[in-house]
Design a protein around this motif. Structure first.
Motif, PDB file in Angstrom:
ATOM      1  N   ASN A   1      66.411  59.563  29.682  1.00  0.00           N
ATOM      2  CA  ASN A   1      67.311  58.412  29.688  1.00  0.00           C
ATOM      3  C   ASN A   1      67.507  57.774  28.316  1.00  0.00           C
ATOM      4  OD1 ASN A   1      67.636  58.682  32.441  1.00  0.00           O
ATOM      5  ND2 ASN A   1      66.346  56.934  32.984  1.00  0.00           N
ATOM      6  N   ALA A   2      66.421  57.611  27.576  1.00  0.00           N
ATOM      7  CA  ALA A   2      66.488  56.868  26.321  1.00  0.00           C
ATOM      8  C   ALA A   2      66.956  57.707  25.140  1.00  0.00           C
ATOM      9  CB  ALA A   2      65.125  56.246  26.009  1.00  0.00           C
ATOM     10  N   VAL A   3      67.131  59.013  25.332  1.00  0.00           N
ATOM     11  CA  VAL A   3      67.673  59.854  24.263  1.00  0.00           C
ATOM     12  C   VAL A   3      69.169  59.549  24.160  1.00  0.00           C
ATOM     13  CG1 VAL A   3      68.136  62.215  23.498  1.00  0.00           C
ATOM     14  CG2 VAL A   3      65.956  61.662  24.617  1.00  0.00           C
ATOM     15  N   PRO A   4      69.645  59.085  23.018  1.00  0.00           N
ATOM     16  CA  PRO A   4      71.044  58.671  22.918  1.00  0.00           C
ATOM     17  C   PRO A   4      72.013  59.850  22.919  1.00  0.00           C
ATOM     18  CG  PRO A   4      69.952  58.400  20.803  1.00  0.00           C
ATOM     19  CD  PRO A   4      68.888  58.788  21.793  1.00  0.00           C
ATOM     20  N   TYR A   5      73.228  59.567  23.339  1.00  0.00           N
ATOM     21  CA  TYR A   5      74.312  60.560  23.336  1.00  0.00           C
ATOM     22  C   TYR A   5      74.468  61.176  21.957  1.00  0.00           C
ATOM     23  CZ  TYR A   5      79.087  62.417  23.829  1.00  0.00           C
ATOM     24  OH  TYR A   5      80.196  63.231  23.841  1.00  0.00           O
ATOM     25  N   GLU A   6      74.346  60.342  20.922  1.00  0.00           N
ATOM     26  CA  GLU A   6      74.547  60.805  19.552  1.00  0.00           C
ATOM     27  C   GLU A   6      73.549  61.898  19.173  1.00  0.00           C
ATOM     28  OE1 GLU A   6      76.533  57.196  20.332  1.00  0.00           O
ATOM     29  OE2 GLU A   6      74.368  57.626  20.508  1.00  0.00           O
ATOM     30  N   ALA A   7      72.316  61.795  19.687  1.00  0.00           N
ATOM     31  CA  ALA A   7      71.312  62.817  19.389  1.00  0.00           C
ATOM     32  C   ALA A   7      71.700  64.154  20.013  1.00  0.00           C
ATOM     33  CB  ALA A   7      69.946  62.363  19.891  1.00  0.00           C
ATOM     34  N   CYS A   8      72.187  64.106  21.252  1.00  0.00           N
ATOM     35  CA  CYS A   8      72.594  65.339  21.939  1.00  0.00           C
ATOM     36  C   CYS A   8      73.846  65.934  21.291  1.00  0.00           C
ATOM     37  CB  CYS A   8      72.834  65.059  23.415  1.00  0.00           C
ATOM     38  SG  CYS A   8      71.348  64.557  24.304  1.00  0.00           S
ATOM     39  N   LYS A   9      74.756  65.076  20.856  1.00  0.00           N
ATOM     40  CA  LYS A   9      75.948  65.552  20.159  1.00  0.00           C
ATOM     41  C   LYS A   9      75.571  66.208  18.840  1.00  0.00           C
ATOM     42  CE  LYS A   9      80.493  64.043  18.497  1.00  0.00           C
ATOM     43  NZ  LYS A   9      81.408  62.885  18.349  1.00  0.00           N
ATOM     44  N   ALA A  10      74.647  65.598  18.118  1.00  0.00           N
ATOM     45  CA  ALA A  10      74.196  66.170  16.849  1.00  0.00           C
ATOM     46  C   ALA A  10      73.537  67.528  17.064  1.00  0.00           C
ATOM     47  CB  ALA A  10      73.228  65.212  16.160  1.00  0.00           C
TER      48      ALA A  10
ATOM     49  N   VAL B   1      76.120  74.964  17.203  1.00  0.00           N
ATOM     50  CA  VAL B   1      77.379  75.659  16.916  1.00  0.00           C
ATOM     51  C   VAL B   1      77.416  76.116  15.464  1.00  0.00           C
ATOM     52  CG1 VAL B   1      79.884  75.378  16.751  1.00  0.00           C
ATOM     53  CG2 VAL B   1      78.657  74.476  18.738  1.00  0.00           C
ATOM     54  N   GLN B   2      76.995  75.250  14.560  1.00  0.00           N
ATOM     55  CA  GLN B   2      77.006  75.577  13.133  1.00  0.00           C
ATOM     56  C   GLN B   2      76.006  76.683  12.818  1.00  0.00           C
ATOM     57  OE1 GLN B   2      76.172  71.744  11.449  1.00  0.00           O
ATOM     58  NE2 GLN B   2      78.211  70.926  11.945  1.00  0.00           N
ATOM     59  N   PHE B   3      74.839  76.625  13.444  1.00  0.00           N
ATOM     60  CA  PHE B   3      73.821  77.665  13.204  1.00  0.00           C
ATOM     61  C   PHE B   3      74.345  79.020  13.682  1.00  0.00           C
ATOM     62  CE2 PHE B   3      70.111  80.208  14.237  1.00  0.00           C
ATOM     63  CZ  PHE B   3      69.300  80.040  13.126  1.00  0.00           C
ATOM     64  N   GLN B   4      74.969  79.021  14.829  1.00  0.00           N
ATOM     65  CA  GLN B   4      75.532  80.282  15.342  1.00  0.00           C
ATOM     66  C   GLN B   4      76.595  80.820  14.396  1.00  0.00           C
ATOM     67  OE1 GLN B   4      77.427  80.037  19.185  1.00  0.00           O
ATOM     68  NE2 GLN B   4      78.156  82.152  19.084  1.00  0.00           N
ATOM     69  N   ALA B   5      77.462  79.942  13.909  1.00  0.00           N
ATOM     70  CA  ALA B   5      78.543  80.391  13.026  1.00  0.00           C
ATOM     71  C   ALA B   5      77.986  81.039  11.768  1.00  0.00           C
ATOM     72  CB  ALA B   5      79.421  79.192  12.663  1.00  0.00           C
ATOM     73  N   LYS B   6      76.875  80.537  11.277  1.00  0.00           N
ATOM     74  CA  LYS B   6      76.263  81.084  10.068  1.00  0.00           C
ATOM     75  C   LYS B   6      75.595  82.440  10.295  1.00  0.00           C
ATOM     76  CE  LYS B   6      73.605  77.658   8.819  1.00  0.00           C
ATOM     77  NZ  LYS B   6      72.627  76.876   8.005  1.00  0.00           N
TER      78      LYS B   6
END
Length: 364
Positions: A342-351, A357-362
């Motif tokens: 619950n307390a994990v913010p949306y921004e952390a999951c978005k990050a 996605v970026q790691f996969q692209a690399k």
């Protein structure tokens, strides 16, 4: 790292606490409500602490719509103590206990029950290394059952119950340590719910027990005093010194939930957070793959692997450098795990989703 100097905390437990709660606790740490003392220094027999204690109980009753048919207790010893207390109190001689096996915590609970009676496996997904929740029609009970026990969410394997079995007149007992308060539940479906606080309710050190009074009346009293649920109920969980600071913080977390919009809003947020990460997995064409089968996926604990073991180690190392904490999977499953309580913010999951996605692209 974002959020000031706050880490992206995906620890499985103890886990993230709401920043607003931590800040309030910080403000009140030295002088709680004009007492000139910290809440940790107050007598648990005094009026000021008693108000904190009762307020926490009232908030939980309100959020989960707990009726007067139930007692709300604060117990120490974590969920693991409940593995023993449940059979000690309720597994009568000549009776069996049905355990639905969905992971490591089910196994531990079953192991403790074997010390006190005759438990058995009513269903199990161990054959797949606990990738799924058994189907309701595959669960087999016995007429001699004293109770049915299940674990509602499995932190290690990343699976979660969507709906619960109808056990009729047989008491249903659930370990909800890792998903209580993450979504609405019908408490009336259960004779007992227990949950260690350190995932969604507060800090480690306090365990919530929601216990139906008619089951309590059947509890064994020929066991040590501090292991009797009846003692906690009779004394409002104040028979001995309770974990006062933990209960105070638990009450503040419950207040934060109420101010956030209650369980309906938290459910929406939790679904959105989990979707960010599951979408990154599902859109990766096998670069990432989940442990849990899709229909059993947990909103709280997202378990996944990277397609190559060397890349997986690199993924975890780079994630750590970027400020992501607690992403290593449990040793029995390996891989990665993002615990989005619950307390994990949306921004952390978005990050995290963007990092994946970026790691996969690399590396594709």
């Amino acid at each position: 790292m974002n959020q000031g100097n706050r880490a992206y905390n995906f620890n499985a437990g103890p886990s993230a606490l709401p920043l607003a709660v931590l800040e309030k606790a910080q403000q009140e740490l030295l002088d709680f409500r004009g007492t000139g003392m910290s809440v940790m220094e107050l007598s648990h027999r005094g009026d000021v602490y008693e108000e904190v204690h009762n307020q926490a109980i009232a908030r939980l009753k309100d959020l989960l719509s707990i009726s007067d048919d139930y007692e709300v207790l604060f117990v120490q010893g974590g969920g693991s103590m409940q593995f023993s207390m449940v059979p000690m109190n309720f597994l009568q001689p000549g009776k069996t206990a049905a355990y639905i096996m969905t992971g490591a915590w089910s196994e531990k609970a079953f192991g403790e029950a074997k010390l006190f009676g005759e438990p058995y496996h009513a269903a199990s997904s161990k054959d797949s290394n606990y990738r799924y929740i058994p189907k309701l029609e595959d669960i087999k009970f016995q007429e001699s059952d004293a109770y049915v026990h299940l674990t509602s969410n499995n932190t290690i394997f990343g699976t979660q119950w969507r709906e619960f079995p109808d056990t009729g007149s047989v008491p249903l007992i659930a370990d909800m340590s890792s998903d209580i308060l993450s979504k609405p539940i019908d408490v009336n479906q259960f004779a007992m719910i227990y949950a260690g606080a350190q995932k969604n309710l507060g800090p480690s050190g306090v365990t919530v027990v929601i216990l139906r009074k008619d089951l309590l009346e059947k509890a064994n009293t020929n066991i040590p005093t501090m292991l009797q649920y009846g003692i906690y109920a009779k004394n409002n969980s104040l028979y001995n010194t309770p974990p006062t600071f933990g209960i105070y913080l638990l009450g503040e977390v419950l207040n934060w939930v109420q101010e956030t919009g209650g369980l309906a809003e938290l459910t929406k947020r939790n679904e959105e957070k989990a979707k960010l990460i599951y979408d990154a997995i599902d859109a990766s064409n096998g670069f990432y793959y989940g442990h849990a089968e899709p229909e059993s996926r947990s909103l709280m604990n997202i378990t996944f692997r990277v397609k190559d073991e060397a890349l997986e180690k690199q993924f975890l190392a780079e994630a750590k450098k970027e400020g992501f904490v607690g992403l290593n999977g449990h040793r029995s499953v390996g891989g990665c795990r993002a615990s989005a309580y619950n307390a994990v913010p949306y921004e952390a999951c978005k990050a995290l989703s963007q990092f994946m996605v970026q790691f996969q692209a690399k590396h594709s």
